[in-house]
Design an enzyme around this catalytic site. Structure first.
Site, PDB file in Angstrom:
ATOM      1  N   CYS A 114     -10.618   7.657  -7.050  1.00  0.00           N
ATOM      2  CA  CYS A 114     -10.869   7.810  -5.409  1.00  0.00           C
ATOM      3  C   CYS A 114     -10.939   9.274  -5.239  1.00  0.00           C
ATOM      4  O   CYS A 114     -11.311   9.773  -3.847  1.00  0.00           O
ATOM      5  CB  CYS A 114      -9.581   7.319  -4.681  1.00  0.00           C
ATOM      6  SG  CYS A 114      -9.591   5.710  -5.081  1.00  0.00           S
ATOM      7  N   HIS A 234      -8.635  10.883   2.054  1.00  0.00           N
ATOM      8  CA  HIS A 234      -8.984   9.679   1.376  1.00  0.00           C
ATOM      9  C   HIS A 234      -8.161   8.431   2.190  1.00  0.00           C
ATOM     10  O   HIS A 234      -7.089   8.624   2.782  1.00  0.00           O
ATOM     11  CB  HIS A 234      -8.561   9.406   0.037  1.00  0.00           C
ATOM     12  CG  HIS A 234      -8.552   8.345  -0.748  1.00  0.00           C
ATOM     13  ND1 HIS A 234      -9.846   7.674  -0.404  1.00  0.00           N
ATOM     14  CD2 HIS A 234      -7.855   7.615  -1.444  1.00  0.00           C
ATOM     15  CE1 HIS A 234      -9.442   6.397  -1.147  1.00  0.00           C
ATOM     16  NE2 HIS A 234      -8.330   6.405  -1.843  1.00  0.00           N
ATOM     17  N   ASN A 264     -10.284   0.670   1.999  1.00  0.00           N
ATOM     18  CA  ASN A 264     -10.411   1.808   0.793  1.00  0.00           C
ATOM     19  C   ASN A 264     -11.732   1.652   0.257  1.00  0.00           C
ATOM     20  O   ASN A 264     -11.747   0.766  -0.615  1.00  0.00           O
ATOM     21  CB  ASN A 264      -9.246   1.792   0.051  1.00  0.00           C
ATOM     22  CG  ASN A 264      -9.334   2.825  -1.100  1.00  0.00           C
ATOM     23  OD1 ASN A 264     -10.257   3.543  -1.416  1.00  0.00           O
ATOM     24  ND2 ASN A 264      -7.921   2.891  -1.797  1.00  0.00           N
TER      25      ASN A 264
HETATM   26  C1  LIG Z   1      -0.120  -2.189  -1.596  1.00  0.00           C
HETATM   27  C2  LIG Z   1       0.577  -1.809  -0.093  1.00  0.00           C
HETATM   28  C3  LIG Z   1      -0.173  -2.397   0.929  1.00  0.00           C
HETATM   29  C4  LIG Z   1       1.843  -2.956  -0.344  1.00  0.00           C
HETATM   30  O1  LIG Z   1       2.539  -2.706   0.827  1.00  0.00           O
HETATM   31  P1  LIG Z   1       4.338  -2.600   0.418  1.00  0.00           P
HETATM   32  O2  LIG Z   1       4.798  -2.222   1.840  1.00  0.00           O
HETATM   33  O3  LIG Z   1       4.315  -1.261  -0.449  1.00  0.00           O
HETATM   34  O4  LIG Z   1       4.434  -3.938   0.153  1.00  0.00           O
HETATM   35  P2  LIG Z   1       5.579  -4.556  -1.085  1.00  0.00           P
HETATM   36  O5  LIG Z   1       4.263  -4.469  -2.402  1.00  0.00           O
HETATM   37  O6  LIG Z   1       6.526  -3.668  -1.546  1.00  0.00           O
HETATM   38  O7  LIG Z   1       5.672  -5.988  -0.961  1.00  0.00           O
HETATM   39  C5  LIG Z   1       6.537  -6.448   0.021  1.00  0.00           C
HETATM   40  C6  LIG Z   1       6.329  -7.896   0.186  1.00  0.00           C
HETATM   41  O8  LIG Z   1       5.151  -8.229   0.522  1.00  0.00           O
HETATM   42  C7  LIG Z   1       4.463  -9.276  -0.182  1.00  0.00           C
HETATM   43  N1  LIG Z   1       2.918  -9.144  -0.183  1.00  0.00           N
HETATM   44  C8  LIG Z   1       2.241  -8.325  -1.036  1.00  0.00           C
HETATM   45  N2  LIG Z   1       1.056  -8.345  -0.746  1.00  0.00           N
HETATM   46  C9  LIG Z   1       1.041  -9.298   0.335  1.00  0.00           C
HETATM   47  C10 LIG Z   1       0.022  -9.592   1.236  1.00  0.00           C
HETATM   48  N3  LIG Z   1      -1.312  -9.212   1.003  1.00  0.00           N
HETATM   49  N4  LIG Z   1       0.166 -10.347   2.149  1.00  0.00           N
HETATM   50  C11 LIG Z   1       1.414 -10.863   2.526  1.00  0.00           C
HETATM   51  N5  LIG Z   1       2.533 -10.342   1.632  1.00  0.00           N
HETATM   52  C12 LIG Z   1       2.198  -9.524   0.716  1.00  0.00           C
HETATM   53  C13 LIG Z   1       5.153  -8.624  -1.476  1.00  0.00           C
HETATM   54  O9  LIG Z   1       5.163  -9.852  -2.645  1.00  0.00           O
HETATM   55  C14 LIG Z   1       6.682  -8.605  -1.281  1.00  0.00           C
HETATM   56  O10 LIG Z   1       7.414  -9.789  -1.025  1.00  0.00           O
HETATM   57  P3  LIG Z   1       8.792  -9.837  -1.224  1.00  0.00           P
HETATM   58  O11 LIG Z   1       9.666  -8.787  -0.615  1.00  0.00           O
HETATM   59  O12 LIG Z   1       9.050 -11.316  -1.175  1.00  0.00           O
HETATM   60  O13 LIG Z   1       8.738  -9.369  -2.722  1.00  0.00           O
HETATM   61  C15 LIG Z   1       1.108  -0.580  -0.301  1.00  0.00           C
HETATM   62  O14 LIG Z   1       2.089  -0.406  -1.617  1.00  0.00           O
HETATM   63  C16 LIG Z   1       0.081   0.381  -0.889  1.00  0.00           C
HETATM   64  O15 LIG Z   1      -0.802   0.629   0.007  1.00  0.00           O
HETATM   65  N6  LIG Z   1       0.093   1.175  -1.798  1.00  0.00           N
HETATM   66  C17 LIG Z   1      -0.798   2.189  -2.107  1.00  0.00           C
HETATM   67  C18 LIG Z   1      -2.149   1.523  -2.621  1.00  0.00           C
HETATM   68  C19 LIG Z   1      -3.257   2.376  -2.811  1.00  0.00           C
HETATM   69  O16 LIG Z   1      -3.392   3.275  -2.092  1.00  0.00           O
HETATM   70  N7  LIG Z   1      -3.988   2.160  -3.871  1.00  0.00           N
HETATM   71  C20 LIG Z   1      -5.381   2.970  -4.106  1.00  0.00           C
HETATM   72  C21 LIG Z   1      -4.847   4.272  -4.626  1.00  0.00           C
HETATM   73  S1  LIG Z   1      -6.619   5.454  -4.368  1.00  0.00           S
END
Ligand SMILES: CC(C)(COP(=O)(O)OP(=O)(O)OC[C@H]1O[C@@H](n2cnc3c(N)ncnc32)[C@H](O)[C@@H]1OP(=O)(O)O)[C@@H](O)C(=O)NCCC(=O)NCCS
Length: 305
Positions: A114, A234, A264
């Site tokens: 990215c 980004h 993204n």
């Molecule tokens: C991926 C992302 C949105 C997840 O959000 P988060 O707040 O960290 O959520 P978590 O992964 O801790 O998950 C929280 C809960 O939601 C659930 N969950 C995950 N994805 C889900 C979805 N699409 N819909 C509903 N629930 C979801 C998880 O299973 C978890 O459930 P639990 O508490 O029962 O275990 C976030 O971590 C993120 O944006 N990370 C950076 C990713 C990124 O930028 N990648 C590219 C880099 S260039």
């Protein structure tokens, strides 16, 4: 060190196909409210076109906006991680599609995930500084929907397709860059057949590295946030950006966001956002772009567009 160059034009291309959060509800166990509150994304684009077609369309947008003589282009760099084939590079194929095969052109792709566009722009700008090249076309083009597993709710909600472009010539306007990386073998963020990611770990990495990167490029160049009109980060997650706004005490209108519409788009996210911003702001602005991604890679630049 600052490079002397001139940004002549910017362009973008977003495919017509739209994936809404409600579409994703039909594919995986998720819902609109969760996606909007955790990411800020409402829709993302899905291309029927190839990575090359999107790169070409974004390039032609920049060429047409400036009524640019494309025969001047002698350097083409495409940032991408989604080329459908290993070789030729998208840049080579773009050279052919632009009708530049009879010209002497140096063309190659850059893979820095990215952060790819920021890397590619520094490579292009430093090569222009040699005055060996007359005109660089720098593109970020990604078909993320090809490498996203639409049964994995952790990743499929985040990514979309698109392309952005910039034409740069030798000139007398200063631009500065800071690009950096750290080889990571922990598999927190990688693309095998599909994107695999530990979301919370990537999130922590992002909220740590982005303010550090912004502060470093400002400090290294004896600048402050007051010297910057807008920051174009980004577009990975709205919450990541909001946390940076809070930590750095920025006003909301200092940071440009379009993640709600496009998700993204990896290496395309920064040039798409620059092109959109430039469409609305015709007068010369000082912008700070900042990216991070797999590798890990991260980087920033301060440009006048
Ligand atoms: C991926 C992302 C949105 C997840 O959000 P988060 O707040 O960290 O959520 P978590 O992964 O801790 O998950 C929280 C809960 O939601 C659930 N969950 C995950 N994805 C889900 C979805 N699409 N819909 C509903 N629930 C979801 C998880 O299973 C978890 O459930 P639990 O508490 O029962 O275990 C976030 O971590 C993120 O944006 N990370 C950076 C990713 C990124 O930028 N990648 C590219 C880099 S260039």
């Amino acid at each position: 060190m600052s490079y002397k160059s001139k940004i002549v034009s910017t362009g973008k291309y977003l495919p017509e196909g739209v994936i809404t959060n409600f579409d994703l509800e039909k594919l995986v166990d998720t819902n609109d409210e969760w996606i909007v509150s955790r990411t800020g994304i409402n829709t993302r684009r899905k291309a029927l076109e190839s990575v090359l077609d999107m790169a070409y369309n974004a390039s032609m947008d920049a060429i047409k906006k400036a009524e640019y003589d494309k025969d001047k282009i002698d350097l083409i760099i495409v940032a991408t991680i989604t080329n459908e084939i290993k070789s030729p590079s998208i840049a080579n194929l773009l050279q052919a599609k632009l009708g530049l095969n009879d010209k002497q052109v140096m063309a190659f792709d850059v893979n820095a995930a990215c952060t790819g566009f920021v890397y590619a722009l520094e490579v292009a700008t430093s090569l222009l500084q040699s005055w060996k090249f007359k005109s660089a076309l720098v593109v970020g083009s990604e078909k993320m929907t090809n490498i996203v597993d639409f049964t994995d709710r952790n990743t499929c909600i985040l990514f979309g397709d698109g392309a952005g472009s910039m034409i740069v010539e030798p000139g007398d306007i200063d631009s500065v860059f800071y690009n950096d990386s750290k080889g990571d073998n922990t598999k927190i963020l990688e693309v095998d057949k599909y994107v695999k990611m530990n979301g919370p770990r990537v999130y922590q990495f992002a909220v740590d590295i982005i303010p550090k990167t912004i502060n470093k490029i400002l400090r290294d160049n004896n600048l402050t946030l007051d010297d910057i009109d807008v920051i174009i980060p980004h577009q990975a997650n709205k919450r990541i950006v909001e946390s940076i706004i809070k930590e750095m005490n920025l006003s909301d209108d200092k940071v440009i966001l379009n993640i709600d519409r496009y998700g993204n788009t990896s290496a395309a996210s920064i040039p798409i956002t620059i092109a959109e911003y430039k469409e609305e702001n015709k007068d010369l602005k000082t912008i700070l772009i900042v990216g991070f991604g797999g590798g890990f890679t991260w980087g920033a630049a301060i440009l006048k567009i």
